[in-house]
Design an enzyme around this catalytic site. Structure first.
Site, PDB file in Angstrom:
ATOM      1  N   TRP A  64      12.978  -6.923  -6.115  1.00  0.00           N
ATOM      2  CA  TRP A  64      11.921  -6.057  -5.571  1.00  0.00           C
ATOM      3  C   TRP A  64      12.396  -5.314  -4.337  1.00  0.00           C
ATOM      4  CZ3 TRP A  64       8.945  -4.786  -9.155  1.00  0.00           C
ATOM      5  CH2 TRP A  64       8.571  -5.704 -10.136  1.00  0.00           C
ATOM      6  N   ASP A 100       6.961  -6.210   2.241  1.00  0.00           N
ATOM      7  CA  ASP A 100       6.310  -6.346   0.945  1.00  0.00           C
ATOM      8  C   ASP A 100       5.940  -7.827   0.832  1.00  0.00           C
ATOM      9  OD1 ASP A 100       5.633  -6.755  -1.686  1.00  0.00           O
ATOM     10  OD2 ASP A 100       7.490  -5.956  -2.538  1.00  0.00           O
ATOM     11  N   LYS A 133      -1.406 -11.772  -7.375  1.00  0.00           N
ATOM     12  CA  LYS A 133      -0.812 -13.121  -7.369  1.00  0.00           C
ATOM     13  C   LYS A 133      -1.701 -14.086  -6.569  1.00  0.00           C
ATOM     14  CE  LYS A 133       3.481 -10.675  -7.695  1.00  0.00           C
ATOM     15  NZ  LYS A 133       3.818 -10.886  -9.103  1.00  0.00           N
TER      16      LYS A 133
HETATM   17  C1  LIG Z   1       7.507  -9.128  -4.286  1.00  0.00           C
HETATM   18  C2  LIG Z   1       7.048  -8.098  -5.275  1.00  0.00           C
HETATM   19  N1  LIG Z   1       7.051  -6.798  -4.923  1.00  0.00           N
HETATM   20  C3  LIG Z   1       6.651  -5.840  -5.772  1.00  0.00           C
HETATM   21  C4  LIG Z   1       6.218  -6.138  -7.040  1.00  0.00           C
HETATM   22  C5  LIG Z   1       5.752  -5.044  -7.934  1.00  0.00           C
HETATM   23  O1  LIG Z   1       4.384  -5.059  -7.881  1.00  0.00           O
HETATM   24  P1  LIG Z   1       3.437  -4.039  -8.649  1.00  0.00           P
HETATM   25  O2  LIG Z   1       3.535  -4.403 -10.090  1.00  0.00           O
HETATM   26  O3  LIG Z   1       2.118  -4.318  -8.031  1.00  0.00           O
HETATM   27  O4  LIG Z   1       3.914  -2.669  -8.391  1.00  0.00           O
HETATM   28  C6  LIG Z   1       6.170  -7.483  -7.443  1.00  0.00           C
HETATM   29  C7  LIG Z   1       5.685  -7.834  -8.790  1.00  0.00           C
HETATM   30  O5  LIG Z   1       5.770  -8.935  -9.247  1.00  0.00           O
HETATM   31  C8  LIG Z   1       6.601  -8.472  -6.536  1.00  0.00           C
HETATM   32  O6  LIG Z   1       6.588  -9.765  -6.891  1.00  0.00           O
END
Ligand SMILES: Cc1ncc(COP(=O)(O)O)c(C=O)c1O
Length: 360
Positions: A102, A172, A196
């Site tokens: 991510w 994030d 989550k």
């Molecule tokens: C730490 C993290 N950042 C970003 C994301 C991407 O999230 P989204 O699907 O809400 O764009 C995730 C998805 O699992 C994640 O775990």
């Protein structure tokens, strides 16, 4: 089938009380005569839902009063764009601590908008740890430092706020928001998809310091402009009304169950149980280094990898669902977000013991 033990990484298990409450409000939201998904976002009923969601977030996370709280759409992935679009003028750059997929995505998208570089990259080590403060240094000309507090795929987690050496810090926090304490004032931007720890997909929590609002570029498309979203109370367009309602219910539930501190204690207990089982035998191989282990997502393998399919299949039959590791890591991942009960982890550990006894 009765409700399963949901170890999925997201969208993830919600507390049963929350699901039941949503069921009740589905046809008639708070006695208004209009169903939960049939109520205007401009109605007083919905305004009080969003106001309460934001004020509960403020109190649960002790958000300083001069910070802005937005409930947006587009997931954390849209924030990979919105953060640099808002915070970086042309020619400005940012730093990223790359601890997993991510944060790699955050860096890739940052480079599409402006410029950025990694100041630490754990890929060579298989993303099995997060760095300590002495392992990285912000670059001289960067405007901010971005990191991912919990690496959902690899099962690692920062235990301390990174040292950005005075630069604004962007996090994030998608997979540990409200599951661990968070020092909001140490950050300038906090963003997290709700799916989550906080509710369903389709709602993104964004917490912005006065600096972030001040720095935000003007002339952005309105939907992507933090200042417009602030002025419009997160309702420049039609928000995800259903998702925000569920978010409010989850926040009420967290409040009623000891707040973030209570959630953190329960999450630590669940994690301690599973890690002690993983560590108890060479039958299992943990992915993350001990000091970097996530209490939200435990990642591990069976040393005999031919046993993975039988493990997953038998677990599914017992109602232990969502345990397959992310495709880029393989193995097993047990996600243990706020809504997962200790009893589910006890069932999983019981199954692991039984499985090991039969196969070693
Ligand atoms: C730490 C993290 N950042 C970003 C994301 C991407 O999230 P989204 O699907 O809400 O764009 C995730 C998805 O699992 C994640 O775990």
């Amino acid at each position: 089938m009765p409700r399963a033990h949901n170890f999925g990484a997201g969208p993830a298990v919600l507390p049963l009380e929350v699901v039941e409450s949503c069921k009740k409000q589905l046809a008639n939201l708070e006695g208004s005569g209009l169903g939960l998904m049939e109520t205007s976002h401009r109605s007083g009923t919905f305004q009080s839902v969003i106001d309460e969601a934001i004020s509960r977030l403020r109190s649960l996370l002790s958000i300083p009063p001069d910070y802005t709280v937005l409930l947006l759409q587009g997931g954390a992935s849209l924030q990979f764009h919105m953060v640099p679009l808002n915070l970086l003028a042309e020619g400005e750059v940012a730093d990223v601590i790359v601890t997993g997929k991510w944060s790699q995505n955050a860096l890739t998208e940052l480079n599409k908008i402006r410029g950025g570089s990694s100041i630490w990259d754990g890929e060579g080590g298989g993303f099995c740890m997060v760095p300590s403060a002495s392992d990285y240094h912000p670059t001289e000309d960067s405007v901010y430092v971005h990191y991912t507090s919990n690496n959902t795929i690899y099962g690692t987690q920062f235990k301390q706020v990174p040292n950005s050496q005075g630069k604004p810090l962007v996090v994030d926090a998608s997979s540990d928001i409200c599951g661990v304490p968070l020092d909001v004032a140490a950050h300038d931007v906090i963003y997290a998809g709700a799916q989550k720890n906080l509710g369903p997909s389709g709602v993104t929590v964004c917490i912005l310091s006065p600096w972030a609002i001040e720095k935000a570029n003007s002339n952005l498309p309105s939907m992507l402009d933090y200042r417009t979203q602030k002025e419009k109370g997160s309702m420049f367009n039609t928000p995800n009304t259903y998702g925000i309602f569920v978010l409010r219910e989850v926040l009420r539930w967290i409040d009623a169950n000891g707040g973030v501190e209570g959630a953190h204690r329960r999450n630590r207990d669940k994690a301690a149980l599973i890690y002690s089982e993983i560590d108890s035998s060479p039958f299992w191989a943990p992915h993350a280094e001990v000091g970097s282990r996530s209490i939200m997502n435990a990642t591990f393998r069976l040393v005999d990898e031919s046993l993975l399919e039988p493990f997953i299949n038998e677990a599914e039959e017992l109602g232990l669902k969502g345990l397959r590791g992310h495709r880029i890591v393989g193995g097993i991942r047990a996600s243990m977000y706020n809504g997962l009960e200790l009893g589910s982890v006890e069932r999983l550990v019981g199954f692991m013991r039984d499985f090991e006894a039969r196969h070693s």
